[in-house]
Scaffold this active site. Structure first.
Site, PDB file in Angstrom:
ATOM      1  N   THR A 299      48.945  62.515 -61.649  1.00 20.13           N
ATOM      2  CA  THR A 299      47.746  62.546 -60.812  1.00 20.13           C
ATOM      3  C   THR A 299      48.045  62.056 -59.412  1.00 20.13           C
ATOM      4  O   THR A 299      48.797  61.094 -59.247  1.00 20.13           O
ATOM      5  CB  THR A 299      46.695  61.607 -61.445  1.00 20.13           C
TER       6      THR A 299
ATOM      7  N   ARG B   2      39.447  68.887 -72.852  1.00 22.26           N
ATOM      8  CA  ARG B   2      40.006  67.528 -72.809  1.00 22.26           C
ATOM      9  C   ARG B   2      39.841  66.954 -71.401  1.00 22.26           C
ATOM     10  O   ARG B   2      40.100  67.622 -70.409  1.00 22.26           O
ATOM     11  CB  ARG B   2      41.486  67.569 -73.187  1.00 22.26           C
TER      12      ARG B   2
ATOM     13  N   GLY C   4      40.858  63.574 -68.993  1.00 23.82           N
ATOM     14  CA  GLY C   4      41.675  62.364 -68.897  1.00 23.82           C
ATOM     15  C   GLY C   4      40.929  61.263 -68.160  1.00 23.82           C
ATOM     16  O   GLY C   4      39.705  61.314 -67.977  1.00 23.82           O
ATOM     17  N   ASP C   5      41.663  60.285 -67.706  1.00 26.11           N
ATOM     18  CA  ASP C   5      41.061  59.123 -67.035  1.00 26.11           C
ATOM     19  C   ASP C   5      40.630  59.419 -65.593  1.00 26.11           C
ATOM     20  O   ASP C   5      39.784  58.722 -65.037  1.00 26.11           O
ATOM     21  CB  ASP C   5      42.071  57.976 -67.008  1.00 26.11           C
TER      22      ASP C   5
ATOM     23  N   THR D  72      47.687  56.458 -62.860  1.00 27.18           N
ATOM     24  CA  THR D  72      48.272  57.752 -63.238  1.00 27.18           C
ATOM     25  C   THR D  72      49.075  57.517 -64.513  1.00 27.18           C
ATOM     26  O   THR D  72      49.568  56.423 -64.753  1.00 27.18           O
ATOM     27  CB  THR D  72      49.132  58.337 -62.095  1.00 27.18           C
ATOM     28  N   GLY D  73      49.164  58.564 -65.329  1.00 26.07           N
ATOM     29  CA  GLY D  73      49.848  58.422 -66.618  1.00 26.07           C
ATOM     30  C   GLY D  73      48.953  58.960 -67.716  1.00 26.07           C
ATOM     31  O   GLY D  73      47.977  59.656 -67.439  1.00 26.07           O
TER      32      GLY D  73
ATOM     33  N   GLY E  17      46.151  59.582 -69.741  1.00 31.11           N
ATOM     34  CA  GLY E  17      44.754  59.184 -69.556  1.00 31.11           C
ATOM     35  C   GLY E  17      44.157  58.505 -70.777  1.00 31.11           C
ATOM     36  O   GLY E  17      43.352  57.583 -70.660  1.00 31.11           O
TER      37      GLY E  17
HETATM   38  N1  ASP Z   1      46.103  60.761 -65.896  1.00 34.44           N
HETATM   39  C1  ASP Z   1      46.228  62.188 -66.049  1.00 34.44           C
HETATM   40  C2  ASP Z   1      45.552  62.625 -67.295  1.00 34.44           C
HETATM   41  O1  ASP Z   1      45.633  61.967 -68.304  1.00 34.44           O
HETATM   42  C3  ASP Z   1      47.620  62.710 -66.046  1.00 34.44           C
HETATM   43  C4  ASP Z   1      48.664  61.970 -65.289  1.00 34.44           C
HETATM   44  O2  ASP Z   1      48.365  61.208 -64.361  1.00 34.44           O
HETATM   45  O3  ASP Z   1      49.849  62.138 -65.637  1.00 34.44           O
HETATM   46  O4  ASP Z   1      44.980  63.696 -67.280  1.00 34.44           O
END
Ligand code: ASP
Length: 308
Positions: free
Chosen positions: A151, A179, A181-182, A202-203, A205
């Site tokens: 993100t 779906r 995410g966060d 980021t990561g 979610g």
């Molecule tokens: N946070 C994002 C999600 O889960 C993806 C990401 O940042 O890698 O959709």
């Protein structure tokens, strides 16, 4: 004083443009929008906006969030298609008292009614990758936040002392349609209170939301932590809880910015590149695992290898 910070190397050009706006006396809101739209418009980034990798059904589903630290209002869109700049929709929705977080068709209809440009967000290269993966992908296969799929999060402080947080992503590749995410979820993917600071994540979610990590970072800053201490403490809290549950720490990175312009970053990865701008300059930095603390220094060429 003004400051701006964003996730991953991919934000660097946008962040530099946002920084120039701030240097010329522009607002934090315009700087965040500028930085993020530049990432969304660039098809080289397969995790955000145009060129983002599709969901399992071949549709590119966009999530974005926005929060204004002065009003505590937020806006967001989730699982929405064909909106050229999701961050602009999130920013406009932030002005609303109600109906400020819209999903799917409602978000798309809002973009049309607001006169925002639409675009087919599928690029040939993203669809080729989807076709290839779809041949072997089975429902239940694990989804991961892998390198290069992340993100863009930007936090900015302007000369008038206003703090803004924004996020934009196409979410995880091969996610289930619907779906979320966060990133569009206030408190998880982003949070911003002008009195204490702003944070974004980021990561994966699903993990970020388990710890409401952006709210947690700002809440730690409210209790006196620096942005750096808050990012590290919030991440340590969730990681140790996960480890106690027999799970691994996962892939999560956090950034934070204080109302005084101090920033922080933390990660569970070996290396997390990010960019930070102050009145002096804009720098490409990296957070890495140090001796009990995060080690924050300029990113090396080796560390940036493979970064989009
Ligand atoms: N946070 C994002 C999600 O889960 C993806 C990401 O940042 O890698 O959709």
């Amino acid at each position: 004083m003004y400051a701006i910070i964003g996730t991953w190397k991919m934000c660097y050009d946008g962040l530099t443009a946002g920084h120039a706006l701030l240097a010329a006396g522009g607002t934090a809101a315009d700087a965040v929008e500028k930085a993020i739209t530049m990432v969304e418009d660039n098809p080289a980034y397969s995790s955000v906006g145009y060129g983002g990798l599709p969901a399992r059904d071949g549709h590119v589903l966009l999530d974005a969030g926005w929060m204004d630290g002065e009003t505590l209002r937020y806006g967001g869109i989730m699982a929405a298609e064909n909106i050229r700049n999701p961050i602009r929709a999130a920013r406009l929705l932030c002005g609303r008292e109600t109906n400020c977080l819209l999903a799917g068709r409602g978000a798309e209809q809002f973009a049309v009614s607001a006169g925002l440009p639409l675009r087919d967000m599928r690029t040939e290269s993203a669809m080729a990758r989807w076709r290839e993966t779809a041949q072997t992908f089975r429902p239940g296969d694990p989804l991961t936040a892998y390198r290069g799929h992340d993100t863009v999060c930007v936090l900015a402080l302007d000369g008038a002392g206003r703090l803004i947080a924004g996020t934009s992503t196409s979410g995880l590749f091969m996610k289930e349609p619907g779906r979320v995410g966060d990133s569009p979820v206030v408190g998880s993917g982003f949070y911003c209170d002008g009195r204490y600071g702003a944070a974004a994540a980021t990561g994966l979610g699903e993990d970020v939301m388990r710890g409401c990590l952006s709210y947690e970072v700002v809440s730690l800053m409210r209790r006196g932590a620096t942005p750096q201490e808050a990012c590290e403490e919030a991440l340590r809290g969730l990681s140790s809880r996960k480890l106690a549950l027999g799970e691994d720490a996962g892939s999560i990175s956090l950034i934070a910015l204080s109302p005084a312009g101090a920033f922080g970053a933390a990660t569970t990865l070996d290396v997390f590149p990010f960019a930070a701008g102050s009145p002096e300059d804009v720098r490409l930095l990296a957070a890495r695992q140090g001796d009990g603390r995060m080690d924050i220094r300029p990113a090396t060429a080796e560390e940036l290898e493979g970064e989009p």
